[in-house]
Design a protein around this motif. Structure first.
Motif, PDB file in Angstrom:
ATOM      1  N   ILE A 176       0.872  -1.181   0.000  1.00 53.66           N
ATOM      2  CA  ILE A 176       0.000   0.000   0.000  1.00 53.66           C
ATOM      3  C   ILE A 176       0.910   1.233   0.000  1.00 53.66           C
ATOM      4  CG2 ILE A 176      -1.981   1.126   1.101  1.00 53.66           C
ATOM      5  CD1 ILE A 176      -2.577  -1.789   0.496  1.00 53.66           C
ATOM      6  N   ILE A 177       0.742   2.065  -1.025  1.00 53.30           N
ATOM      7  CA  ILE A 177       1.726   3.124  -1.273  1.00 53.30           C
ATOM      8  C   ILE A 177       1.035   4.476  -1.423  1.00 53.30           C
ATOM      9  CG2 ILE A 177       3.532   3.871  -2.898  1.00 53.30           C
ATOM     10  CD1 ILE A 177       3.798   0.878  -3.714  1.00 53.30           C
TER      11      ILE A 177
ATOM     12  N   ASN B 248      -1.488  10.298   4.196  1.00 52.43           N
ATOM     13  CA  ASN B 248      -2.432   9.219   3.981  1.00 52.43           C
ATOM     14  C   ASN B 248      -2.306   8.132   5.044  1.00 52.43           C
ATOM     15  OD1 ASN B 248      -4.282   7.679   2.522  1.00 52.43           O
ATOM     16  ND2 ASN B 248      -3.399   8.394   0.616  1.00 52.43           N
ATOM     17  N   ASP B 249      -1.069   7.889   5.442  1.00 52.30           N
ATOM     18  CA  ASP B 249      -0.800   6.833   6.411  1.00 52.30           C
ATOM     19  C   ASP B 249      -1.534   7.090   7.726  1.00 52.30           C
ATOM     20  OD1 ASP B 249       0.696   4.405   7.030  1.00 52.30           O
ATOM     21  OD2 ASP B 249       1.733   5.670   8.495  1.00 52.30           O
ATOM     22  N   LYS B 250      -1.554   8.345   8.153  1.00 52.96           N
ATOM     23  CA  LYS B 250      -2.204   8.694   9.427  1.00 52.96           C
ATOM     24  C   LYS B 250      -3.689   8.335   9.377  1.00 52.96           C
ATOM     25  CE  LYS B 250       1.315  11.324  10.972  1.00 52.96           C
ATOM     26  NZ  LYS B 250       2.071  11.057  12.187  1.00 52.96           N
TER      27      LYS B 250
ATOM     28  N   HIS C 274      -6.097   5.138  11.348  1.00 53.49           N
ATOM     29  CA  HIS C 274      -7.193   5.570  12.225  1.00 53.49           C
ATOM     30  C   HIS C 274      -6.630   5.978  13.585  1.00 53.49           C
ATOM     31  CE1 HIS C 274     -10.584   4.011   9.599  1.00 53.49           C
ATOM     32  NE2 HIS C 274      -9.496   3.601   9.000  1.00 53.49           N
ATOM     33  N   ASP C 275      -5.544   6.677  13.525  1.00 52.67           N
ATOM     34  CA  ASP C 275      -4.781   7.037  14.713  1.00 52.67           C
ATOM     35  C   ASP C 275      -5.580   8.014  15.585  1.00 52.67           C
ATOM     36  OD1 ASP C 275      -1.817   7.213  15.802  1.00 52.67           O
ATOM     37  OD2 ASP C 275      -2.613   9.252  15.752  1.00 52.67           O
ATOM     38  N   GLU C 276      -5.843   7.581  16.804  1.00 52.55           N
ATOM     39  CA  GLU C 276      -6.709   8.331  17.708  1.00 52.55           C
ATOM     40  C   GLU C 276      -6.175   9.747  17.960  1.00 52.55           C
ATOM     41  OE1 GLU C 276     -10.121   8.796  19.896  1.00 52.55           O
ATOM     42  OE2 GLU C 276      -9.577   7.207  18.500  1.00 52.55           O
ATOM     43  N   GLU C 277      -4.886   9.816  18.166  1.00 55.97           N
ATOM     44  CA  GLU C 277      -4.276  11.112  18.467  1.00 55.97           C
ATOM     45  C   GLU C 277      -4.408  12.055  17.262  1.00 55.97           C
ATOM     46  OE1 GLU C 277      -1.421  14.183  19.070  1.00 55.97           O
ATOM     47  OE2 GLU C 277      -1.097  12.617  17.573  1.00 55.97           O
ATOM     48  N   PHE C 278      -4.231  11.524  16.060  1.00 57.94           N
ATOM     49  CA  PHE C 278      -4.357  12.325  14.831  1.00 57.94           C
ATOM     50  C   PHE C 278      -5.811  12.771  14.638  1.00 57.94           C
ATOM     51  CE2 PHE C 278      -4.154  12.779  10.050  1.00 57.94           C
ATOM     52  CZ  PHE C 278      -3.193  13.772  10.030  1.00 57.94           C
ATOM     53  N   LEU C 279      -6.754  11.878  14.992  1.00 56.98           N
ATOM     54  CA  LEU C 279      -8.172  12.242  14.904  1.00 56.98           C
ATOM     55  C   LEU C 279      -8.511  13.365  15.874  1.00 56.98           C
ATOM     56  CD1 LEU C 279      -9.934   8.785  14.612  1.00 56.98           C
ATOM     57  CD2 LEU C 279      -9.861  10.616  12.936  1.00 56.98           C
TER      58      LEU C 279
ATOM     59  N   GLU D 199      -8.306   0.181   6.495  1.00 56.47           N
ATOM     60  CA  GLU D 199      -7.572   0.082   7.758  1.00 56.47           C
ATOM     61  C   GLU D 199      -6.239  -0.623   7.631  1.00 56.47           C
ATOM     62  OE1 GLU D 199     -10.009  -1.071  11.124  1.00 56.47           O
ATOM     63  OE2 GLU D 199     -11.780  -0.300  10.073  1.00 56.47           O
ATOM     64  N   ARG D 200      -5.659  -0.590   6.441  1.00 57.40           N
ATOM     65  CA  ARG D 200      -4.288  -1.117   6.332  1.00 57.40           C
ATOM     66  C   ARG D 200      -3.350   0.053   6.140  1.00 57.40           C
ATOM     67  NH1 ARG D 200      -3.263  -5.149   1.758  1.00 57.40           N
ATOM     68  NH2 ARG D 200      -1.229  -5.295   2.716  1.00 57.40           N
ATOM     69  N   PRO D 201      -2.384   0.213   7.031  1.00 56.66           N
ATOM     70  CA  PRO D 201      -1.463   1.341   6.875  1.00 56.66           C
ATOM     71  C   PRO D 201      -0.592   1.182   5.633  1.00 56.66           C
ATOM     72  CG  PRO D 201      -0.818  -0.041   8.742  1.00 56.66           C
ATOM     73  CD  PRO D 201      -2.119  -0.580   8.238  1.00 56.66           C
ATOM     74  N   LEU D 202       0.065   2.253   5.255  1.00 58.39           N
ATOM     75  CA  LEU D 202       0.956   2.197   4.108  1.00 58.39           C
ATOM     76  C   LEU D 202       2.122   1.257   4.394  1.00 58.39           C
ATOM     77  CD1 LEU D 202       1.339   5.942   2.989  1.00 58.39           C
ATOM     78  CD2 LEU D 202      -0.312   4.250   2.195  1.00 58.39           C
ATOM     79  N   THR D 203       2.583   0.572   3.340  1.00 53.32           N
ATOM     80  CA  THR D 203       3.826  -0.194   3.470  1.00 53.32           C
ATOM     81  C   THR D 203       4.984   0.588   2.866  1.00 53.32           C
ATOM     82  OG1 THR D 203       3.341  -1.329   1.400  1.00 53.32           O
ATOM     83  CG2 THR D 203       2.663  -2.437   3.431  1.00 53.32           C
ATOM     84  N   GLN D 204       4.635   1.611   2.076  1.00 52.52           N
ATOM     85  CA  GLN D 204       5.695   2.468   1.528  1.00 52.52           C
ATOM     86  C   GLN D 204       5.188   3.899   1.359  1.00 52.52           C
ATOM     87  OE1 GLN D 204       7.716   0.946  -1.962  1.00 52.52           O
ATOM     88  NE2 GLN D 204       8.698   2.919  -2.323  1.00 52.52           N
TER      89      GLN D 204
END
Ligand SMILES: [Zn+2]
Length: 315
Positions: A81-82, A87-89, A93-98, A134-139
């Motif tokens: 996932i690139i 986009n990664d944040k 679904h990072d709570e702190e970023f939300l 809900e899959r974070p970036l791999t690159q």
């Protein structure tokens, strides 16, 4: 490059979103639709029509993080996932970023004139997140990077509509996968979004968007595959028309301001009387964009009153 277009339904007023299966050294899909069952079916059939199965896809590359583009990253079990760091944040679904998002929007709404009691109901970050995968970036890609498996295909950072936006330009074919930078029938909204670098304050999205159009205008382009609607040719003509229309609208905002001192919300109410309540975030982003443009060109000034709310007036 061989490009296969897939039209995917979305629950948004914009209608369908486009994804593109591109066969290079790697098999890549650019954008993946919102995370709804209807979109999943369209993706599956579309990938099949291109001659593949979902599990054959080796890479998902995202033009930006909006839910209509970045939903079904989960549908491709074998894919990298690139995309952009921003986009990664979202994908995490990072709570702190939300929380940062919600706080950022609350502050911006307040300082542009939304009464305190309406602010909470006007911030919809978590609802928007529901259709994001809900899959974070791999690159992570940076401006100027080559897309893996596609020699000569360059990621070009083009912020404004989204703080994660890339277009992908092939220096071999001069074709572009353009996301939502420039669309056939729609003018992308210069959405106000919190910047990745929290020290920066609010980004001026419309000015940033215009800079991105200028980057596109200077590229040699044969064909642009867009995020919504038809493919585009004749990019410089279209950009010229869009900028002219944008300036006319900015002029209208200037006229509406008259000799008064008004908040961005008051101006939005006058500009979009029938939809501003239902679509406050979208319409307010547009108004603020025009005000930023007018301020940058010395037509208006912005000053905070004692309550910390910006009042705009003609210069
Ligand atoms: Zn879009």
């Amino acid at each position: 490059m061989s490009v296969h277009k897939i039209e995917i339904p979305t629950p948004y007023p914009v209608g369908d979103v486009n994804a593109f299966v591109v066969k290079g050294d790697a098999l890549t899909i650019f954008d993946v639709g919102p995370k709804t069952m209807e979109a999943y079916d369209a993706l599956k059939w579309g990938v099949h029509a291109a001659g593949y199965q979902l599990q054959d896809i080796e890479q998902v590359v995202l033009t930006h993080h909006h839910p209509d583009h970045a939903g079904w990253v989960d549908a491709f079990p074998n894919a990298e996932i690139i995309g952009h760091e921003y986009n990664d944040k979202w994908l995490r679904h990072d709570e702190e970023f939300l929380n940062y998002h919600e706080q950022f929007y609350s502050e911006r709404l307040y300082e542009h004139g939304v009464p305190r009691e309406y602010i909470q109901a006007s911030v919809h970050v978590r609802r928007e997140m529901e259709l994001v995968g809900e899959r974070p970036l791999t690159q992570i890609l940076h401006d100027g990077d080559e897309v893996p498996g596609h020699p000569g295909l360059k990621a070009i950072e083009t912020l404004g509509h989204a703080q994660s936006h890339f277009i992908f330009w092939s220096e071999r074919t001069n074709n572009v996968i353009g996301g939502d930078l420039l669309l056939d029938k729609i003018t992308p909204n210069p959405l106000i979004e919190p910047p990745l670098d929290r020290m920066l304050g609010r980004t001026k999205s419309l000015l940033q968007y215009n800079d991105s159009l200028e980057i596109l205008r200077q590229l040699p382009v044969n064909k642009m595959y867009t995020g919504h609607g038809a493919d585009l040719e004749n990019i410089p003509d279209l950009i010229k028309k869009r900028l002219e229309r944008q300036q006319l609208q900015s002029k209208k905002v200037h006229e509406l301001l008259g000799e008064e001192q008004l908040t961005a919300v008051q101006l939005t109410e006058r500009l979009y009387p029938s939809i501003f309540q239902r679509q406050l975030g979208l319409t307010l982003s547009k108004t603020i964009g025009h005000l930023d443009y007018l301020e940058a060109n010395d037509f208006v000034t912005a000053e905070k009153n004692e309550a910390g709310v910006y009042l705009f007036k003609r210069k």
